[in-house]
Design a protein around this motif. Structure first.
Motif, PDB file in Angstrom:
ATOM      1  N   GLY A 303       0.801  -1.221   0.000  1.00  0.00           N
ATOM      2  CA  GLY A 303       0.000   0.000   0.000  1.00  0.00           C
ATOM      3  C   GLY A 303       0.836   1.273   0.000  1.00  0.00           C
ATOM      4  O   GLY A 303       1.960   1.295   0.493  1.00  0.00           O
ATOM      5  N   HIS A 304       0.249   2.325  -0.606  1.00  0.00           N
ATOM      6  CA  HIS A 304       0.851   3.670  -0.577  1.00  0.00           C
ATOM      7  C   HIS A 304       2.182   3.698  -1.337  1.00  0.00           C
ATOM      8  O   HIS A 304       2.397   2.901  -2.223  1.00  0.00           O
ATOM      9  CB  HIS A 304       0.980   4.163   0.863  1.00  0.00           C
ATOM     10  N   GLY A 305       3.088   4.602  -0.979  1.00  0.00           N
ATOM     11  CA  GLY A 305       4.348   4.742  -1.705  1.00  0.00           C
ATOM     12  C   GLY A 305       4.366   6.041  -2.496  1.00  0.00           C
ATOM     13  O   GLY A 305       3.339   6.684  -2.688  1.00  0.00           O
ATOM     14  N   TRP A 317       6.354   5.123   9.497  1.00  0.00           N
ATOM     15  CA  TRP A 317       5.306   5.391   8.527  1.00  0.00           C
ATOM     16  C   TRP A 317       5.024   4.114   7.758  1.00  0.00           C
ATOM     17  O   TRP A 317       5.833   3.184   7.738  1.00  0.00           O
ATOM     18  CB  TRP A 317       5.737   6.534   7.588  1.00  0.00           C
ATOM     19  N   GLU A 318       3.877   4.091   7.114  1.00  0.00           N
ATOM     20  CA  GLU A 318       3.370   2.840   6.557  1.00  0.00           C
ATOM     21  C   GLU A 318       4.120   2.338   5.307  1.00  0.00           C
ATOM     22  O   GLU A 318       4.534   1.177   5.250  1.00  0.00           O
ATOM     23  CB  GLU A 318       1.887   3.061   6.220  1.00  0.00           C
ATOM     24  N   SER A 319       4.297   3.227   4.307  1.00  0.00           N
ATOM     25  CA  SER A 319       4.681   2.767   2.966  1.00  0.00           C
ATOM     26  C   SER A 319       5.942   1.896   2.929  1.00  0.00           C
ATOM     27  O   SER A 319       5.893   0.745   2.484  1.00  0.00           O
ATOM     28  CB  SER A 319       4.867   3.975   2.044  1.00  0.00           C
ATOM     29  N   PHE A 414      -0.629  -5.293   1.314  1.00  0.00           N
ATOM     30  CA  PHE A 414      -0.022  -5.092   2.641  1.00  0.00           C
ATOM     31  C   PHE A 414      -0.138  -3.639   3.089  1.00  0.00           C
ATOM     32  O   PHE A 414       0.244  -2.729   2.349  1.00  0.00           O
ATOM     33  CB  PHE A 414       1.457  -5.506   2.616  1.00  0.00           C
ATOM     34  N   HIS A 415      -0.659  -3.457   4.272  1.00  0.00           N
ATOM     35  CA  HIS A 415      -0.823  -2.115   4.842  1.00  0.00           C
ATOM     36  C   HIS A 415      -0.461  -2.159   6.326  1.00  0.00           C
ATOM     37  O   HIS A 415      -0.258  -3.218   6.908  1.00  0.00           O
ATOM     38  CB  HIS A 415      -2.273  -1.642   4.708  1.00  0.00           C
ATOM     39  N   ALA A 416      -0.449  -0.973   6.936  1.00  0.00           N
ATOM     40  CA  ALA A 416      -0.370  -0.873   8.402  1.00  0.00           C
ATOM     41  C   ALA A 416      -1.283   0.284   8.759  1.00  0.00           C
ATOM     42  O   ALA A 416      -1.423   1.221   7.978  1.00  0.00           O
ATOM     43  CB  ALA A 416       1.052  -0.594   8.856  1.00  0.00           C
TER      44      ALA A 416
HETATM   45 ZN   LIG Z   1      -2.712   1.679   4.109  1.00  0.00          ZN
END
Ligand SMILES: [Zn+2]
Length: 561
Positions: A303-305, A317-319, A414-416
């Protein structure tokens, strides 16, 4: 057509508003304190905001270190022996009173201390912070110099001579599989009515807190604001003045409109849908692929990026962190199996490599469409969210065209997240059959130049396909939970498998799994960044590797009859 949907789905892990203020730049300076060992050596102690206590290692007596700990640099409090821990706490907080039945802790450094830190140091688990607050109902959560906090011996860690109670929200249901667990939770409710309306009644058990054991368990809310607001509303509805004073046996009234589907009353459509899906899960026969996963087509999404670093809390942070886990999964699948694996996203500077240290957010990322689609300032991240499922579906279509078995397609994202801090560990989202649309076509000229979008920017699902999608995904989620637990990775204590996201009054399934044509699909929230223990784990490369191992073990276990 994509507009609103896209915005809503892109908001999935964006709960950062509440926690963003904890950015590293604003962290207060650590407190340094001089201390003397029993042998008279001078040693420095360091108390850091959110990071806890460290002790200068080089002059530390051996007896103060746990076995096998390297005394170089700063030794974290957790690596001290029981003797070392008692010495360090006494040295840092000389005004504390250590009594037979309790410790009276006097707050000295309110800028770096927190209830969480206090719980971590004295009880061994930061997650005991709510218990600590319940023991000190008259003290504010925001610490003040001189406040005297009571830590009863029953809460002290084993190392400090206490009972060593873990954050044991553990209840008999924790051992059950998802279906049995949800029905056991349901069995704890009774339904009633008073002049204010209909409600579900719940009696609090030992070790339970309103926001985790009622709100997070029985409703779909998990974000900090939603959980706190609803906990307050339910407390008021139940005639409770102070949520911190709730005792076991207290009757809680949950208005029916807040209940998640599985807990709705008999005759409701929500409950009927839940039962239909559970029946489908039981009927659905597993697909066999053997331990080498021959003939399995897997698409991994992180996820994200790029411009979007995702959720952020506790200095991470998540990415980049979920990208790293996805890359480790990719490597293990490529090395150890014959599954065909693709990724939806790549960080150009890094390629598909994993990293030990992750220092700053990577600025660029591209969705691997033809041509690649940069997740940069020019491109609203909402489009890149949609291009992930478009790309994955296009890969699945080619696979089926080449005589691949449709049932052997798997999409993992995949995320957080940054949820209420009481929630710890992994949570897995599967697509609710009731919320997957029958048809959807991605509009918008911006994707026009992407080849995959021309072929695969629309989907259509029959009722049967929606039901099968949720059922298979639930089977996978269940298998993944078991694999995570085997690796001793934390999973949510209450309903770790969910099929909707509920926030700000809206209810939806994340777009990447809502529109996925993979037979099995899951969005994995690997950690709750707001939870300090979770954040600390995710920072460790060893944890990210174990996580990847668990995912690959789960995939293998899933494709077995
Ligand atoms: Zn996410």
């Amino acid at each position: 057509m994509g507009g609103l949907n896209a915005l809503v789905s892109a908001g999935l892990c964006l709960f950062p508003a509440v926690v963003l203020s904890a950015a590293a730049a604003q962290d207060p300076a650590p407190v340094l304190a001089h201390a003397t060992t029993p042998e008279g050596r001078a040693i420095l102690l360091r108390l850091q905001f959110r990071k806890g206590l460290g002790v200068e290692g080089k002059m530390l007596p051996r007896a103060f270190l746990s076995k096998g700990v390297d005394p170089g640099g700063w030794v974290p409090f957790e690596s001290l022996s029981p003797e070392g821990k008692r010495w360090a706490l006494a040295a840092l907080f000389p005004e504390d009173l250590w009594r037979q039945d309790e410790v009276r802790h006097r707050v000295r450094y309110p800028e770096v201390e927190s209830v969480w830190t206090m719980a971590a140091l004295f009880t061994g688990h930061g997650q005991n912070y709510d218990r600590l607050m319940a023991e000190n109902p008259d003290l504010p959560e925001k610490l003040r110099v001189g406040d005297l906090w009571r830590i009863p011996r029953t809460l002290l860690s084993l190392d400090l001579g206490g009972a060593g109670r873990g954050p044991d929200r553990s209840q008999p249901e924790d051992e059950l599989d998802d279906e049995a667990r949800v029905s056991a939770y349901r069995g704890l409710l009774s339904f009633g009515e008073d002049p204010l309306g209909k409600y579900a009644a719940y009696r609090m058990r030992k070790g339970e807190a309103l926001y985790s054991s009622v709100v997070i368990r029985y409703t779909d809310r998990v974000d900090p604001k939603g959980v706190n607001e609803l906990a307050d509303a339910i407390a008021r509805r139940s005639g409770i003045e102070d949520v911190r004073g709730i005792q076991p046996g207290q009757l809680i009234k949950i208005p029916l409109k807040f209940l998640a589907d599985p807990f709705q009353s008999e005759g409701s459509s929500g409950l009927a849908e839940e039962r239909e899906v559970r029946a489908e899960v039981r009927r659905t026969v597993r697909v066999e692929a053997g331990p080498k996963l021959k003939g399995v087509r897997i698409v991994l999404d992180a996820g994200h990026g790029g411009v979007d670093s995702g959720a952020r809390a506790n200095g991470i942070w998540e990415s980049d962190f979920v990208y790293d886990i996805a890359m480790r999964v990719r490597r293990l699948l490529e090395q150890e199996t014959e599954a065909q694996v693709s990724s939806t996203i790549r960080y150009p500077g890094l390629g598909f490599k994993s990293r030990e240290a992750i220092v700053t957010p990577s600025g660029s990322a591209e969705i691997l469409t033809t041509p690649p689609f940069a997740v940069d300032g020019e491109s609203p991240s909402a489009i890149s969210v949609h291009l992930r499922w478009v790309l994955a579906n296009d890969l699945f279509a080619s696979f089926r065209k080449a005589k691949g078995e449709a049932q052997k397609t798997l999409f993992l994202s995949f995320h957080a997240d940054s949820l209420h801090p009481s929630a710890r560990g992994s949570m897995i989202y599967v697509p609710s059959a009731a919320l997957v649309p029958s048809t959807f076509a991605l509009g918008g000229a911006k994707t026009g130049h992407v080849s995959e979008a021309r072929r695969s920017a629309w989907v259509a699902f029959t009722g049967r396909e929606k039901l099968q999608g949720e059922a298979r995904s639930r089977q996978f989620a269940e298998t993944l939970l078991r694999a995570l637990q085997k690796e001793r990775i934390a999973v949510h204590a209450n309903r770790p498998i969910r099929n909707v996201i509920f926030r700000n009054g809206g209810k939806w399934v994340p777009a990447v799994i809502r529109y996925s044509t993979g037979a099995t699909k899951a969005l994995i929230e690997v950690s709750n960044l707001t939870n300090e223990d979770d954040a600390a784990s995710l920072r460790e490369p060893g944890f990210r590797e174990r996580y990847a191992v668990a995912v690959v073990n789960a995939v293998r276990a899933y494709y077995r009859k």
